[in-house]
Motif scaffolding. Structure first.
Motif, short mmCIF file in Angstrom:
data_model
loop_
_atom_site.label_atom_id
_atom_site.label_comp_id
_atom_site.label_asym_id
_atom_site.label_seq_id
_atom_site.Cartn_x
_atom_site.Cartn_y
_atom_site.Cartn_z
N TYR A 1 72.87 -3.07 -33.27
CA TYR A 1 72.84 -1.61 -33.35
C TYR A 1 72.54 -1.19 -34.77
N GLN B 1 73.55 2.27 -37.19
CA GLN B 1 74.44 3.42 -37.19
C GLN B 1 74.03 4.36 -38.31
N PHE C 1 82.77 -6.19 -32.52
CA PHE C 1 81.79 -5.89 -33.56
C PHE C 1 82.05 -6.70 -34.83
N GLY C 2 80.96 -6.99 -35.53
CA GLY C 2 81.06 -7.51 -36.89
C GLY C 2 81.33 -6.38 -37.87
N LEU D 1 74.98 -3.07 -37.18
CA LEU D 1 76.17 -3.67 -36.57
C LEU D 1 75.75 -4.63 -35.47
N LEU E 1 74.10 10.42 -35.68
CA LEU E 1 73.36 9.83 -34.55
C LEU E 1 74.18 8.79 -33.80
N GLY E 2 75.31 8.42 -34.35
CA GLY E 2 76.14 7.41 -33.69
C GLY E 2 75.49 6.04 -33.74
N LEU E 3 75.85 5.21 -32.77
CA LEU E 3 75.28 3.87 -32.68
C LEU E 3 74.07 3.89 -31.74
N ASP F 1 67.11 0.90 -27.23
CA ASP F 1 66.54 2.25 -27.29
C ASP F 1 65.56 2.43 -28.44
#
Lengths: 110, 114
Positions: free
Chosen positions: B35, B37, B105-106, B90, B41-43, B59
């Protein structure tokens, strides 16, 4: 396409006040997950809701999944400074695809 | 406890460089995700993989590629870095499950492209 809208984007509260964040989906979800991300940290899983109308509690946190499985909320009672962070909802659509809300960033004033 | 390790917390690269972001998980998870971030916009999902040598576009895959040669390792590649790829990246993993297991998550890699 499928979207999950999360509001508000930001919330500042006085310590001891309550806080709620809402997620609304354009389509029915099979389940919804909630994550918390502390400042400088990574998202950490909090809970998953699966059933229509489901309500789950974790201490001062209450999670709800709507009857139509298109909306969800996270309510924190009597916020503390340790609640600071960004809260994300993640919906699972009918294809299994994960749809992230934009997140609500909570600031708590001591 | 599940451990997802990303190779760098901070990285600075130049426009046009080829950039590799590495992610390793130690829980034998089948699913791995990348992802980015960005504020407001978020993830957003770039790519994901459900098995070794398997990859699926998310996406926003444009400008990125991935590699999954081993189950525990999922690499994100910026073929020719551009300034609009400056972001927090992420990596996450989860076990294969029809009911969508939680993702782990890392710590993230904050990448700056100059």
């Amino acid at each position: 396409g499928q979207q999950v809208m999360q509001i508000p984007q930001y919330q500042h509260v006085q310590e001891g006040e309550d806080f709620t964040t809402y997620c609304n989906s354009s389509t029915t979800l099979s389940n919804i997950q909630w994550y918390k991300q502390r400042p400088g940290g990574h998202p950490v899983f909090l809970i998953q809701l699966v059933k229509s109308g489901e309500v789950k509690k974790q201490k001062r946190l209450t999670f709800q999944f709507g009857e139509a499985k298109k909306n969800s909320s996270l309510h924190i009672t009597a916020t503390q400074t340790t609640d600071v962070g960004t809260y994300f909802c993640v919906g699972s659509g009918n294809t299994g695809k994960l749809i992230f809300g934009q997140g609500t960033t909570l600031q708590v004033k001591p | 406890d599940v451990k997802v390790t990303q190779s760098s917390r901070y990285l600075v690269k130049r426009t046009g460089e080829k950039v590799f972001l590495e992610c390793v998980q130690d829980m034998d998870h089948e699913n791995m995700f990348w992802y980015r971030q960005d504020p407001g916009l978020g993830l957003r999902l770039i790519y994901f993989s459900y098995d070794v040598k398997m990859k699926e576009k998310g996406d926003i895959p444009e400008g990125y590629s991935v590699s999954r040669e081993k189950k525990e390792r999922f690499s994100l590649i910026l073929e020719s870095a551009s300034t609009n790829q400056t972001s927090m990246y992420l990596c996450a993993s989860s076990p294969r499950d029809r009911s969508n297991q939680p993702q782990h998550f890392g710590d993230g890699t904050r990448l700056s492209i100059l």
